[in-house]
Design an enzyme around this catalytic site. Structure first.
Site, PDB file in Angstrom:
ATOM      1  N   ILE A  12      27.792  47.890  59.037  1.00 55.04           N
ATOM      2  CA  ILE A  12      29.143  47.376  59.276  1.00 55.04           C
ATOM      3  C   ILE A  12      30.085  48.513  59.646  1.00 55.04           C
ATOM      4  CG2 ILE A  12      31.080  46.103  58.267  1.00 55.04           C
ATOM      5  CD1 ILE A  12      29.093  44.817  56.314  1.00 55.04           C
ATOM      6  N   GLY A  36      22.646  54.900  56.185  1.00 56.13           N
ATOM      7  CA  GLY A  36      23.248  54.962  57.513  1.00 56.13           C
ATOM      8  C   GLY A  36      22.486  55.893  58.449  1.00 56.13           C
ATOM      9  N   TYR A 141      25.672  44.581  40.332  1.00 54.10           N
ATOM     10  CA  TYR A 141      26.297  44.823  41.631  1.00 54.10           C
ATOM     11  C   TYR A 141      27.564  43.992  41.786  1.00 54.10           C
ATOM     12  CZ  TYR A 141      27.037  44.576  46.684  1.00 54.10           C
ATOM     13  OH  TYR A 141      27.602  44.599  47.938  1.00 54.10           O
TER      14      TYR A 141
END
Length: 310
Positions: A12, A36, A141
Site C-alpha cells: 500500500i 517491502g 494484532y
C-alpha cells in the site's frame, strides 16, 4: 508539503508514495524492507532503510521536518501476533508511540494511521459495520491497532496533533506480497499462475470486504485534508467469501486447480464488511473499482511479474 511515509516500500505504501510524488510533494520513506521492496520506492522519494522503532528515526525527523506522516509500517501477521503478542506490541504500539513523540517534537501537523477494520470490530453484530460498532478484536494484532487509535486521540488531546485513523478493509491489488501471510488474493493468484495447488483455510465461507489499493490511495489523499479528523472506515460494504475469490481467480488465471481445504486459522473471524459512509459524507470519497475490475488488474500484474522472471 513534506510527507513522511513509514512502510513506503510496501504494497500500500509504495502506491501512496507514487501518488504524493506525482502531486509534487517532497516524500521521505522509512522502511526496514522486511516485507517491502526497495525497487517499489519511487526514485524521487528520499529512502531511509530503518526499523520504525530505531532511535535513528529521529535523525530523519530532524532532517526532513515532515508536516504530515502516513504510518503504515507494522507487524501485520495475525497468526504471528497470536504466537508472539509481545513482539506484535513492540512493533505496532511502541512503534507508533515513538513516531508520535517525534511528530510533536519536530512540529508535524497531522498523522494518518492505517488501522484495521477487518480486525478491530471482531465478530460483527451488524453488516456492514459503521465506526460506532463495538470493538472486540479477536487477535493481539487487532488489539494493537485499536490501542494505537487510543494513543492517537491522547496525543490530539495533550499535544494538538491532528490525526486520521483509516480502518481499512481487506486491501488487494498490484504489488501485494504473496509470500508468508498476505492477502488471499495475492496468494491464490501467484499459486495458480505457478501451477501450484492453493489451500483454503477452514470451509472458505469466511467473508471479507475487498477494497482495491487504488481506492485506498484516494482515501488517504482525501484524509490528508486539514479539515478531516477522526476515525473512518475504508471499504466497499460488500461481503465476498474466500470460495468466491477462489472461483473468480481460477477463471481469470485459466487454471484447473481444485478447492482443497485445510484447518482454519487461529484468531480468524468469520465475517467482515465495513460501512464507509462517514468518509464519503465528509470527503466525497467512494470506492470506484469493482471487485471484478480489481481482480482483473491484479492478475494482469502478477502475469507481467511472472513473464519478467523468465
Amino acid at each position: 508539503m513534506n510527507i513522511l511515509v513509514t512502510g513506503g516500500a510496501g504494497f500500500i505504501g509504495s502506491h501512496i508514495v507514487d501518488q504524493f510524488v506525482g502531486e509534487g510533494h517532497r516524500v521521505s520513506v522509512i522502511d526496514d524492507l522486511s516485507t517491502g521492496k526497495r525497487k517499489q520506492v519511487h526514485r524521487k522519494a528520499v529512502f531511509y532503510k530503518l526499523d520504525v522503532c530505531s532511535p535513528r528515526v529521529e535523525k530523519v525527523f530532524k532532517k526532513e521536518r515532515p508536516l504530515a506522516i502516513v504510518h503504515l509500517a507494522a507487524q501485520m501477521n495475525v497468526r504471528k501476533s497470536t504466537e508472539d503478542p509481545v513482539f506484535d506490541a513492540q512493533v505496532n504500539i511502541v512503534g507508533i508511540l515513538r513516531l508520535l513523540e517525534l511528530a510533536v517534537r519536530y512540529g508535524a501537523r497531522k498523522i494518518l494511521f492505517a488501522s484495521s477494520g477487518g480486525t478491530v470490530y471482531g465478530e460483527q453484530e451488524a453488516f456492514p459495520a459503521s465506526e460506532s460498532h463495538p470493538t472486540r478484536p479477536l487477535s493481539p494484532y487487532g488489539i494493537s491497532k485499536l490501542t494505537c487509535e487510543y494513543y492517537l486521540e491522547y496525543y490530539r488531546h495533550v499535544a494538538g496533533l491532528k490525526y486520521v485513523a483509516l480502518r481499512l478493509a481487506n486491501v488487494y491489488g498490484p504489488r501485494q506480497n504473496a509470500d508468508g501471510e498476505a492477502g488471499v488474493v495475492a496468494i491464490f493468484t501467484q499459486q495458480m499462475l505457478a501451477g501450484e495447488q492453493p489451500r483454503i483455510n477452514g470451509n472458505g465461507l469466511q467473508t471479507r470486504d475487498y477494497v482495491y489499493v487504488g481506492d485506498v490511495v484516494d482515501a488517504v489523499r482525501a484524509a490528508l485534508d486539514p479539515s478531516v479528523e477522526g476515525i473512518f472506515n475504508v471499504g466497499t460494504g460488500i461481503e465476498t467469501t474466500v470460495n468466491e475469490i477462489f472461483t473468480r481467480l481460477k477463471e481469470l488465471t485459466n487454471t484447473e486447480c481444485r478447492e482443497i481445504y485445510g484447518p482454519e486459522k487461529k484468531g480468524e473471524q468469520m465475517r467482515s464488511a465495513l460501512d464507509a459512509g462517514k468518509l464519503e459524507k465528509e470527503t466525497d470519497w467512494a470506492p470506484g473499482v469493482s471487485l471484478s475490475e480489481g481482480l482483473d488488474e491484479t492478475v494482469k500484474f502478477f502475469q507481467q511479474q511472472k513473464r519478467r522472471r523468465f
